[in-house]
Design a protein around this motif. Structure first.
Motif, PDB file in Angstrom:
ATOM      1  N   ASN A  39       0.824  -1.201   0.000  1.00 14.97           N
ATOM      2  CA  ASN A  39       0.000   0.000   0.000  1.00 14.97           C
ATOM      3  C   ASN A  39       0.870   1.268   0.000  1.00 14.97           C
ATOM      4  O   ASN A  39       0.592   2.228  -0.726  1.00 14.97           O
ATOM      5  N   VAL A  40       1.945   1.249   0.826  1.00 12.47           N
ATOM      6  CA  VAL A  40       2.854   2.394   0.856  1.00 12.47           C
ATOM      7  C   VAL A  40       3.529   2.559  -0.500  1.00 12.47           C
ATOM      8  O   VAL A  40       3.638   3.675  -1.032  1.00 12.47           O
ATOM      9  N   LEU A  41       3.976   1.446  -1.087  1.00  9.59           N
ATOM     10  CA  LEU A  41       4.625   1.520  -2.391  1.00  9.59           C
ATOM     11  C   LEU A  41       3.662   2.007  -3.467  1.00  9.59           C
ATOM     12  O   LEU A  41       4.054   2.752  -4.376  1.00  9.59           O
ATOM     13  N   ALA A  42       2.396   1.586  -3.359  1.00  6.85           N
ATOM     14  CA  ALA A  42       1.401   2.030  -4.329  1.00  6.85           C
ATOM     15  C   ALA A  42       1.173   3.543  -4.229  1.00  6.85           C
ATOM     16  O   ALA A  42       1.043   4.235  -5.255  1.00  6.85           O
ATOM     17  N   ARG A  43       1.122   4.062  -2.995  1.00  6.07           N
ATOM     18  CA  ARG A  43       0.956   5.507  -2.819  1.00  6.07           C
ATOM     19  C   ARG A  43       2.145   6.266  -3.403  1.00  6.07           C
ATOM     20  O   ARG A  43       1.990   7.322  -4.016  1.00  6.07           O
TER      21      ARG A  43
END
Length: 448
Positions: A39-43
């Motif tokens: 999720n952090v990488l997607a953001r």
């Protein structure tokens, strides 16, 4: 005098075995952590696509901070590894701070009681509910035993070890992706840093090992007849894998000249004790304290020097230390030829080194070392920017001559720079290598 040796620390590897919790629970928590990471990488990716495109080192540093404990530690290691990473990454990751919230005391209480199998009241006469410190792995509280001794309790935060194991597995899988978006990094460098960080951090999660380090350091002091320095005594009966109860030291840190002078008439003597103890441990103990910034050295009320926080320790092969000692002496005496010869001996060379040309280039480094602001070092902190800049300059000089340094070079040189700056501020009249009271080299020569 015989050389003191102890049992070497075992190298920790990622384990997929059960560790006190059900395999199903491990799988669920591991999956949640992976989803959180993705999720952090997607953001981060969405921000990139929407037009927010800072330089790659900045983007990675911000992402690491968002990912938490494991990645922040990785960033801090990058910041202190100029022999492995490009300068722009090293400089940017020096901003990587370990920001961790304080856990509520009921959480700390549950961990203590679960690990030690007894109620908090039966274990301690008093525990301060406000922590002395809170870091990514553990939180520290002052306490008092029923027998009257003042202690500190280091309590591991819940779920830390599981997060580390999950993150390291993910990091290995993601290494090739990182290479694609950051071509300035080499796969060898990434793998080496991950491996080193994995081993160090998983060992740090087992407080039995830190208790071993404390006991072995005090055994080394006793074996060498050193009664002027000490490490905290661990209380084994009040310690477990995730709880460490240690003697509490009362004194002042070696961070402020005026405070130090108010507590001793001989600040130079205090530094001599610390220096002789640390340098001797390089050869006479099977590990050395690898984070000797001023916050981890104390002048105790009884006049001894206290070494605290053995979460970061290093190991040194005798042949490497011999070359390092020549390097330190060459730097201190401004002997560029000796410094160059030592660098050629320490570094892993790709080609024959022109020592004379290397010595000429080191002259400029000697000037930078002389003008390093010593006050900055006394602020403490493992990522002191001025120290790192000097270190990076020396590494760049070596690389220009085909030399690639092992990580232990950077680790030891940084500690040396700390001590050199302490002397410039607290005892400028003392020569690090020439003062008769500082008998590091004579001591080591007699022992070998």
């Amino acid at each position: 005098m015989s050389k003191y040796t102890g049992n070497g620390l075992p190298r920790v590897r990622i384990s997929r075995r059960r560790s006190g919790i059900g395999l199903a629970g491990d799988t669920v928590r591991g999956g949640l952590r992976v989803m959180q990471t993705l999720n952090v990488l997607a953001r981060t990716g969405a921000g990139w696509l929407s037009g927010r495109r800072p330089p790659t080192p900045v983007l990675l540093r911000e992402t690491f901070e968002s990912l938490g404990t494991t990645y922040i530690k990785l960033g801090q290691l990058i910041a202190s590894s100029p022999s492995l990473f490009p300068a722009d990454y090293v400089e940017e990751f020096q901003k990587c701070l370990d920001r961790t919230p304080v856990l509520p005391f009921p959480v700390i209480r549950r961990t203590i009681e679960s690990e030690l199998g007894r109620s908090l009241e039966s274990l301690y006469a008093w525990v301060d509910t406000q922590p002395l410190a809170s870091a990514s792995i553990a939180q520290v509280h002052a306490a008092r035993l029923h027998s009257g001794e003042d202690v500190v309790i280091k309590v591991q935060k819940p779920g830390v070890e599981h997060v580390l194991v999950t993150d390291f597995n993910f990091l290995y899988m993601a290494a090739r992706v990182v290479e694609l978006i950051t071509p300035g990094l080499s796969r060898t460098a990434i793998a080496g840093v991950i491996d080193e960080l994995q081993s160090a951090m998983l060992e740090e999660c087992d407080f039995h090992k830190e208790a071993d380090n404390l006991e072995r350091f005090n055994e080394f002091l006793a074996a060498t007849g050193n009664d002027r320095a000490v490490a905290p005594k661990p209380y084994r009966e009040f310690s477990a894998r995730r709880v460490l109860t240690m003697e509490r030291f009362h004194g002042v840190p070696l961070t402020d000249l005026e405070v130090l002078k108010a507590h001793t008439d001989d600040p130079t003597g205090t530094l001599v004790i610390a220096l002789n103890t640390w340098f001797s441990s390089l050869m006479l103990c099977d590990f050395f304290h690898a984070d000797v910034h001023a916050g981890n050295l104390m002048l105790l009320e009884d006049g001894r020097v206290g070494f605290i926080d053995f979460g970061i320790v290093g190991h040194m092969r005798p042949e490497v230390w011999q070359a390092m000692s020549q390097l330190f002496e060459g730097i201190s005496q401004g002997d560029s030829q000796q410094t160059a010869e030592a660098m050629a001996s320490i570094g892993m060379t790709r080609e024959k080194v022109d020592v004379a040309a290397l010595a000429r280039d080191i002259d400029a480094f000697q000037s930078r070392l002389t003008h390093l602001d010593p006050a900055a070092v006394l602020e403490g902190g493992r990522n002191d920017r001025e120290v790192n800049k000097v270190l990076m300059d020396l590494v760049r000089i070596g690389e220009q001559h085909g030399i690639r340094f092992p990580r232990e070079f950077a680790l030891l040189l940084k500690q040396f720079l700390y001590f050199d700056r302490y002397i410039q501020v607290l005892a400028p009249e003392m020569d690090l290598f020439g003062d008769a009271r500082l008998d590091v080299w004579g001591t080591l020569d007699r022992l070998h």
